[in-house]
Scaffold this motif. Sequence first.
Motif, mmCIF file in Angstrom:
data_model
loop_
_atom_site.group_PDB
_atom_site.id
_atom_site.type_symbol
_atom_site.label_atom_id
_atom_site.label_comp_id
_atom_site.label_asym_id
_atom_site.label_seq_id
_atom_site.Cartn_x
_atom_site.Cartn_y
_atom_site.Cartn_z
ATOM 1 N N ALA A 333 6.501 -26.441 7.309
ATOM 2 C CA ALA A 333 5.464 -25.913 6.422
ATOM 3 C C ALA A 333 5.830 -26.247 4.982
ATOM 4 O O ALA A 333 7.000 -26.453 4.654
ATOM 5 N N HIS A 334 4.824 -26.308 4.121
ATOM 6 C CA HIS A 334 5.151 -26.505 2.712
ATOM 7 C C HIS A 334 5.152 -25.154 2.009
ATOM 8 O O HIS A 334 4.559 -24.177 2.460
ATOM 9 N N GLY A 335 5.840 -25.112 0.890
ATOM 10 C CA GLY A 335 6.001 -23.854 0.172
ATOM 11 C C GLY A 335 5.308 -23.825 -1.168
ATOM 12 O O GLY A 335 5.601 -22.964 -2.002
ATOM 13 N N SER A 336 4.373 -24.723 -1.394
ATOM 14 C CA SER A 336 3.728 -24.774 -2.702
ATOM 15 C C SER A 336 2.661 -23.695 -2.846
ATOM 16 O O SER A 336 2.021 -23.296 -1.878
ATOM 17 N N CYS A 337 2.493 -23.235 -4.075
ATOM 18 C CA CYS A 337 1.458 -22.261 -4.417
ATOM 19 C C CYS A 337 0.649 -22.800 -5.589
ATOM 20 O O CYS A 337 1.198 -23.394 -6.527
ATOM 21 N N GLY A 338 -0.643 -22.571 -5.539
ATOM 22 C CA GLY A 338 -1.512 -22.880 -6.662
ATOM 23 C C GLY A 338 -2.044 -21.594 -7.262
ATOM 24 O O GLY A 338 -2.378 -20.643 -6.550
ATOM 25 N N ARG A 339 -2.102 -21.565 -8.575
ATOM 26 C CA ARG A 339 -2.563 -20.369 -9.304
ATOM 27 C C ARG A 339 -3.623 -20.807 -10.304
ATOM 28 O O ARG A 339 -3.428 -21.761 -11.053
ATOM 29 N N GLU A 350 -2.204 -24.221 -11.581
ATOM 30 C CA GLU A 350 -0.800 -24.240 -11.972
ATOM 31 C C GLU A 350 0.028 -24.184 -10.695
ATOM 32 O O GLU A 350 -0.151 -23.280 -9.874
ATOM 33 N N MET A 351 0.927 -25.128 -10.502
ATOM 34 C CA MET A 351 1.670 -25.247 -9.255
ATOM 35 C C MET A 351 3.071 -24.643 -9.389
ATOM 36 O O MET A 351 3.717 -24.751 -10.436
ATOM 37 N N GLU A 352 3.535 -24.030 -8.324
ATOM 38 C CA GLU A 352 4.891 -23.504 -8.230
ATOM 39 C C GLU A 352 5.287 -23.479 -6.761
ATOM 40 O O GLU A 352 4.453 -23.636 -5.870
ATOM 41 N N ASP A 353 6.567 -23.274 -6.483
ATOM 42 C CA ASP A 353 7.076 -23.340 -5.112
ATOM 43 C C ASP A 353 7.727 -22.030 -4.700
ATOM 44 O O ASP A 353 8.503 -21.445 -5.458
ATOM 45 N N MET A 354 7.408 -21.588 -3.491
ATOM 46 C CA MET A 354 8.084 -20.447 -2.891
ATOM 47 C C MET A 354 9.507 -20.851 -2.485
ATOM 48 O O MET A 354 9.806 -22.036 -2.327
ATOM 49 N N PRO A 355 10.395 -19.875 -2.263
ATOM 50 C CA PRO A 355 11.747 -20.211 -1.789
ATOM 51 C C PRO A 355 11.754 -20.836 -0.398
ATOM 52 O O PRO A 355 12.706 -21.535 -0.041
ATOM 53 N N PHE A 356 10.706 -20.588 0.403
ATOM 54 C CA PHE A 356 10.634 -21.093 1.770
ATOM 55 C C PHE A 356 9.263 -21.715 2.002
ATOM 56 O O PHE A 356 8.258 -21.214 1.512
ATOM 57 N N GLY A 357 9.220 -22.788 2.782
ATOM 58 C CA GLY A 357 7.954 -23.217 3.320
ATOM 59 C C GLY A 357 7.456 -22.151 4.281
ATOM 60 O O GLY A 357 8.240 -21.555 5.021
ATOM 61 N N ARG A 358 6.144 -21.890 4.287
ATOM 62 C CA ARG A 358 5.658 -20.784 5.122
ATOM 63 C C ARG A 358 4.227 -21.032 5.553
ATOM 64 O O ARG A 358 3.380 -21.423 4.745
ATOM 65 N N ILE A 359 3.964 -20.819 6.830
ATOM 66 C CA ILE A 359 2.609 -20.705 7.348
ATOM 67 C C ILE A 359 2.423 -19.292 7.888
ATOM 68 O O ILE A 359 3.392 -18.612 8.229
ATOM 69 N N MET A 360 1.179 -18.844 7.925
ATOM 70 C CA MET A 360 0.817 -17.540 8.495
ATOM 71 C C MET A 360 1.488 -16.386 7.762
ATOM 72 O O MET A 360 1.753 -15.336 8.347
ATOM 73 N N PRO A 402 7.883 -15.747 -16.058
ATOM 74 C CA PRO A 402 7.595 -17.146 -16.403
ATOM 75 C C PRO A 402 7.550 -18.030 -15.159
ATOM 76 O O PRO A 402 8.148 -17.721 -14.124
ATOM 77 N N LEU A 403 6.833 -19.130 -15.273
ATOM 78 C CA LEU A 403 6.777 -20.102 -14.200
ATOM 79 C C LEU A 403 8.193 -20.534 -13.829
ATOM 80 O O LEU A 403 9.011 -20.842 -14.693
ATOM 81 N N GLY A 404 8.470 -20.531 -12.522
ATOM 82 C CA GLY A 404 9.797 -20.883 -12.031
ATOM 83 C C GLY A 404 10.680 -19.684 -11.760
ATOM 84 O O GLY A 404 11.724 -19.811 -11.118
ATOM 85 N N LEU A 405 10.268 -18.505 -12.237
ATOM 86 C CA LEU A 405 11.075 -17.293 -12.046
ATOM 87 C C LEU A 405 10.282 -16.184 -11.361
ATOM 88 O O LEU A 405 10.694 -15.029 -11.380
ATOM 89 N N ARG A 406 9.174 -16.541 -10.739
ATOM 90 C CA ARG A 406 8.276 -15.500 -10.224
ATOM 91 C C ARG A 406 8.624 -15.017 -8.821
ATOM 92 O O ARG A 406 8.166 -13.961 -8.402
ATOM 93 N N PHE A 407 9.415 -15.785 -8.067
ATOM 94 C CA PHE A 407 9.679 -15.423 -6.675
ATOM 95 C C PHE A 407 11.061 -14.789 -6.524
ATOM 96 O O PHE A 407 12.042 -15.271 -7.096
ATOM 97 N N MET A 408 11.113 -13.727 -5.740
ATOM 98 C CA MET A 408 12.381 -13.075 -5.409
ATOM 99 C C MET A 408 12.473 -12.927 -3.895
ATOM 100 O O MET A 408 11.571 -12.377 -3.259
ATOM 101 N N THR A 409 13.547 -13.422 -3.303
ATOM 102 C CA THR A 409 13.758 -13.300 -1.864
ATOM 103 C C THR A 409 14.264 -11.904 -1.531
ATOM 104 O O THR A 409 15.160 -11.379 -2.203
ATOM 105 N N LEU A 410 13.713 -11.310 -0.491
ATOM 106 C CA LEU A 410 14.028 -9.928 -0.120
ATOM 107 C C LEU A 410 14.778 -9.876 1.209
ATOM 108 O O LEU A 410 14.974 -10.882 1.879
ATOM 109 N N ASN A 411 15.167 -8.675 1.570
ATOM 110 C CA ASN A 411 15.959 -8.426 2.769
ATOM 111 C C ASN A 411 15.200 -8.862 4.027
ATOM 112 O O ASN A 411 14.072 -8.431 4.253
ATOM 113 N N PRO A 412 15.800 -9.719 4.856
ATOM 114 C CA PRO A 412 15.059 -10.241 6.019
ATOM 115 C C PRO A 412 14.918 -9.220 7.130
ATOM 116 O O PRO A 412 15.765 -8.343 7.313
ATOM 117 N N GLY A 413 13.853 -9.351 7.887
ATOM 118 C CA GLY A 413 13.675 -8.554 9.089
ATOM 119 C C GLY A 413 14.301 -9.236 10.286
ATOM 120 O O GLY A 413 14.957 -10.279 10.171
#
Length: 574
Positions: A333-339, A350-360, A402-413
């Motif tokens: 999966a790709h991890g890109s986001c558009g805003r 405006e494009m940015e990337d999540m820490p993980f590629g993700r579908i669903m 700011p762009l590039g600092l918006r994502f924070m990875t959290l505790n996994p299930g």
Amino acid sequence: MQSASYLACIFSNVTLYSFSSTLTQNYPLTTKSLYLSLDQSSSMASLLFLTIVLVSISCFTRADLPGTWELLLENAGIASMHTAVTRFNTVVLLDRTNIGPSRKMLRKGHCRVDPNNPNKHDCYAHSVLFDLVTRSTRPLMILTDTWCSSGQFLPDGTLLQTGGDLDGVKKFRKFSPCKFSEFCDWQELENVELSHGRWYATNQILPDGTIIIVGGRSSSSVEFYPPRETGAVLFPFLAQAGDNQMDNLYPYVHLLPNGHLFIFANNKAVLYDFVINNVVKEYPDLEGGPRNYPSAGSSAMLALSGDYSAATVVVCGGAPYGAFIDRSTDTPAHGSCGRIDPTRPDPVWEMEDMPFGRIMGDMVMLPTGEVMIINGAQAGTQGFDLASNPCLYPVLYRPDQPLGLRFMTLNPGTVPRMYHSTANLLPDGRILLAGSNPHYIYKFGVEFPTELRIEAFSPEYLSPDRANLRPEIVELQETVKFSEVFDMFVTVPLPVVGLVEVNIASAPFATHSFSQGQRLVKLAVSSAIPDGEGLYRISCTAPPDGKVAPPGYYMVFAVNQGVPSVARWVQVVS
């Protein structure tokens, strides 16, 4: 983390990792870059040392990442394909009817007659009501097939449910919620039906409280509830956005504060005036490939605030084009986001990337205005048995950073939530996770089994070290009118510093990685004025009209320094 458990984590996991693509998928950046830097002549000792280092980092990181998980119910009886939270703090879980036996029986004497075989009776529940207080369920009776259907709450709090497959494709259904101790059940409307069959459609409440139903498989049109004399109205954009693997199903529909609809399908978006059935504006294509079903991205409109003249929409994740056609389970999966701000004169993505590629993945608006991205997989596409490598890590999207600092990875299930799973905001600020059934029928004992467990994820704002900041709403009226000024009274353990926000959140209908009707509105408020020991009065102004907040029931949160209260339900009326 205690040293003993930390060491146990390391030694128990070292043997589970191999020097294969599985490891690089678990550590998509760090491991890949490190392993590629190793010369082919590197010794096994070096590789083993590196593995121990990476596993130890994993153990440390998993223990220290924000958020906590909780099992609410081991067996809900059904796997929820569609989920909605009611104003009675109950949760409607809904699957499809033609799936065979579930794990919950209907009430005695209330079996469903199979529409294809009058001599065959189905005595299993395919919908249940979950009570958040007692953590128990009771069966609900759905008569027609709700497979991949749509829904939305009406202004009076009734859940309108539309379409599906087979005998349900043109059906309207209603669920008028009640207290868990009382009796309420699904009602199939007999005197009215959809003009076009709606399978994989999207519903959105409009400023006047009516519902628009958009699209569906082989349905490039829109229609309304209550039904209008015109019936279905053609909407060619949906056909134009389709491709040979569809990618225009479950379109992302957001009601903008200017009263128009932002509608996104595949990689295209338009501004739609539903009153005159006219596309007002076409937006630039979003790069990165298709985003809608079956390519499995997600979308959310960020919180509305200030003078409510602007809105921002985010679209994240998805599968590369062709993954569905090829029935590929391992295409990353790709991890890109558009805003984009669709209310601007000349908006661009405006494009940015999540820490993980993700579908669903599900995008859940939090009371703070942040967005939780949770559930899903890192490879494959939507469809039965078409995804792999579950993405167990939630991600927090912080729109004000700011762009590039918006994502924070959290505790996994630990529970994979793949195809046909849902995520919903609860009144106490937690996220309810339900469902996951990537199979045509209920199937257990396989890699990704039918999932009957209900979980809750608590964001960091619910951690014990922030309990002294958590407000409690002690007085609030039950109904407010547009533009009405009203008072809220709250208590807070520690003295209030700064502004206490009052934010209202809708209760959306969550299905297939999109929350239909999801909305968060930040109200204009005064400073919190002391009104007794530990008590504060906050003057609030209700939304100005139905374009900002359509009429209906909302969860009202007081938010103090990023920590939300337990919500009170308030009905917003014209």
